[in-house]
Enzyme design. Structure first.
Site, mmCIF file in Angstrom:
data_model
loop_
_atom_site.group_PDB
_atom_site.id
_atom_site.type_symbol
_atom_site.label_atom_id
_atom_site.label_comp_id
_atom_site.label_asym_id
_atom_site.label_seq_id
_atom_site.Cartn_x
_atom_site.Cartn_y
_atom_site.Cartn_z
ATOM 1 N N ASP A 12 -2.077 0.825 6.845
ATOM 2 C CA ASP A 12 -1.739 1.889 5.564
ATOM 3 C C ASP A 12 -1.462 2.986 6.275
ATOM 4 O OD1 ASP A 12 -2.242 2.752 3.218
ATOM 5 O OD2 ASP A 12 -4.324 3.287 3.590
ATOM 6 N N ARG A 25 9.239 8.421 1.832
ATOM 7 C CA ARG A 25 7.902 7.225 1.994
ATOM 8 C C ARG A 25 8.889 6.263 2.821
ATOM 9 N NH1 ARG A 25 3.553 6.383 -0.594
ATOM 10 N NH2 ARG A 25 3.957 4.333 -0.736
ATOM 11 N N HIS A 29 7.983 3.777 6.345
ATOM 12 C CA HIS A 29 7.897 2.121 6.493
ATOM 13 C C HIS A 29 8.912 1.898 7.806
ATOM 14 C CE1 HIS A 29 5.940 1.779 2.521
ATOM 15 N NE2 HIS A 29 6.925 2.053 2.115
ATOM 16 N N SER A 57 1.174 -6.733 -0.639
ATOM 17 C CA SER A 57 0.063 -7.299 -1.283
ATOM 18 C C SER A 57 0.688 -7.677 -2.804
ATOM 19 C CB SER A 57 -0.909 -6.449 -1.436
ATOM 20 O OG SER A 57 -0.994 -5.395 -2.392
ATOM 21 N N TRP A 61 3.471 -4.709 -6.027
ATOM 22 C CA TRP A 61 4.653 -4.859 -6.982
ATOM 23 C C TRP A 61 4.918 -3.871 -8.168
ATOM 24 C CZ3 TRP A 61 8.570 -8.341 -5.553
ATOM 25 C CH2 TRP A 61 8.172 -9.302 -4.911
ATOM 26 N N ARG A 63 4.996 -0.846 -7.176
ATOM 27 C CA ARG A 63 5.502 0.422 -6.563
ATOM 28 C C ARG A 63 6.980 0.518 -7.157
ATOM 29 N NH1 ARG A 63 3.909 0.525 -0.166
ATOM 30 N NH2 ARG A 63 1.639 0.581 -0.506
ATOM 31 N N LEU A 122 1.321 -16.250 21.122
ATOM 32 C CA LEU A 122 0.748 -15.415 19.866
ATOM 33 C C LEU A 122 1.330 -15.844 18.675
ATOM 34 C CD1 LEU A 122 -0.603 -12.936 18.795
ATOM 35 C CD2 LEU A 122 1.491 -11.677 19.367
ATOM 36 N N ARG A 172 -8.123 -1.068 9.544
ATOM 37 C CA ARG A 172 -7.363 -0.464 8.828
ATOM 38 C C ARG A 172 -6.997 1.048 9.159
ATOM 39 N NH1 ARG A 172 -7.253 -0.543 2.341
ATOM 40 N NH2 ARG A 172 -5.603 0.864 2.114
ATOM 41 N N ARG A 178 -11.346 0.740 2.575
ATOM 42 C CA ARG A 178 -11.506 -0.385 1.593
ATOM 43 C C ARG A 178 -10.975 -1.335 2.114
ATOM 44 N NH1 ARG A 178 -8.623 3.577 -1.730
ATOM 45 N NH2 ARG A 178 -6.339 3.209 -1.727
ATOM 46 N N SER A 180 -8.772 -3.685 -0.111
ATOM 47 C CA SER A 180 -7.807 -3.955 -0.632
ATOM 48 C C SER A 180 -7.094 -5.175 -0.945
ATOM 49 C CB SER A 180 -6.346 -2.878 -0.087
ATOM 50 O OG SER A 180 -6.761 -1.589 -0.268
#
Length: 225
Positions: A12, A25, A29, A57, A61, A63, A122, A172, A178, A180
């Site tokens: 987050d 934004r 990312h 998540s 969608w 966004r 991994l 998180r 939270r 989420s």
């Protein structure tokens, strides 16, 4: 010292970091991908077998479509540029979620999974279009269709994580406390660490500090020691 086989991370703060540092934004990312590479290296060094990353998540969608497209383009470029390196490092990629992407991205994800499916060092579980409530509803529907008893063991067989051990540790970032809609069934006894730093600022030292703190926790799993 507690064993640590599976770390799950809610990454987050990318958007907030991008707005704060680059007025974009999307820039956040992109910066977050560098953090992912750092965390993968620490996971390998510490012989962690599973790393689950909450990337997109079922609620994301909502966004703006431009941001969603940018995220998926980033993912495509990451896979094109890094999948061979992941494979050389014996890293397995597994997508957990309800695939609802472009034909191009779906094919690329499938190709990446097939290329790395026998790797053992991994396993990166990439949670894409993942939502725990939908996962549970889907599992219950399968149980009903197959006329299976509604038991804990039967339910686990039809979760998206059916072949993945539950995480011992959940992190998180982003100073948000939270879950989420993330792995609500699987984290029943997971140790949870909420980190103030935004994901692009999270680094190897932060990760190692949390790992070391986790290993010192006394875990009773409901019993009395």
């Amino acid at each position: 010292m507690n064993p640590l086989n599976h770390v799950a991370i809610i990454m987050d703060g990318n958007g907030r970091w991008g707005l704060k540092n680059k007025n974009s934004r999307n820039a956040g990312h992109k910066a977050g991908l560098k953090t992912i590479e750092k965390i993968i290296k620490v996971s390998l060094d510490n012989k962690i077998r599973h790393l689950t990353l909450y990337a997109f998540s079922t609620e994301n969608w909502k966004r703006p479509i431009k941001e969603i497209n940018y995220l998926f383009n980033l993912l495509e470029k990451f896979l094109y540029n890094k999948i061979d390196n992941l494979n050389r490092n014996k890293i397995k990629l597994k997508v957990i979620g309800f695939k609802k992407f472009s034909v191009k991205l779906n094919q690329l994800l499938l190709k990446s999974e097939k290329l790395t499916r026998n790797n053992k060092s991994l396993q990166i579980n990439l949670a894409l279009n993942y939502g725990s409530k939908l996962e549970l509803i889907n599992a219950f529907k399968i149980l009903k269709k197959k006329n299976k008893a509604f038991t804990e063991n039967n339910l686990k067989k039809f979760l998206l994580t059916k072949e993945i051990p539950d995480p011992e540790l959940l992190i998180r970032t982003g100073n948000t406390k939270r879950l989420s809609n993330f792995m609500l069934w699987q984290i029943a006894y997971t140790e949870i660490f909420f980190e103030k730093k935004l994901w692009p600022d999270f680094n190897e030292k932060d990760f190692l500090q949390i790992i070391n703190s986790y290993k010192k926790i006394k875990r009773n799993f409901g019993s009395v020691s």
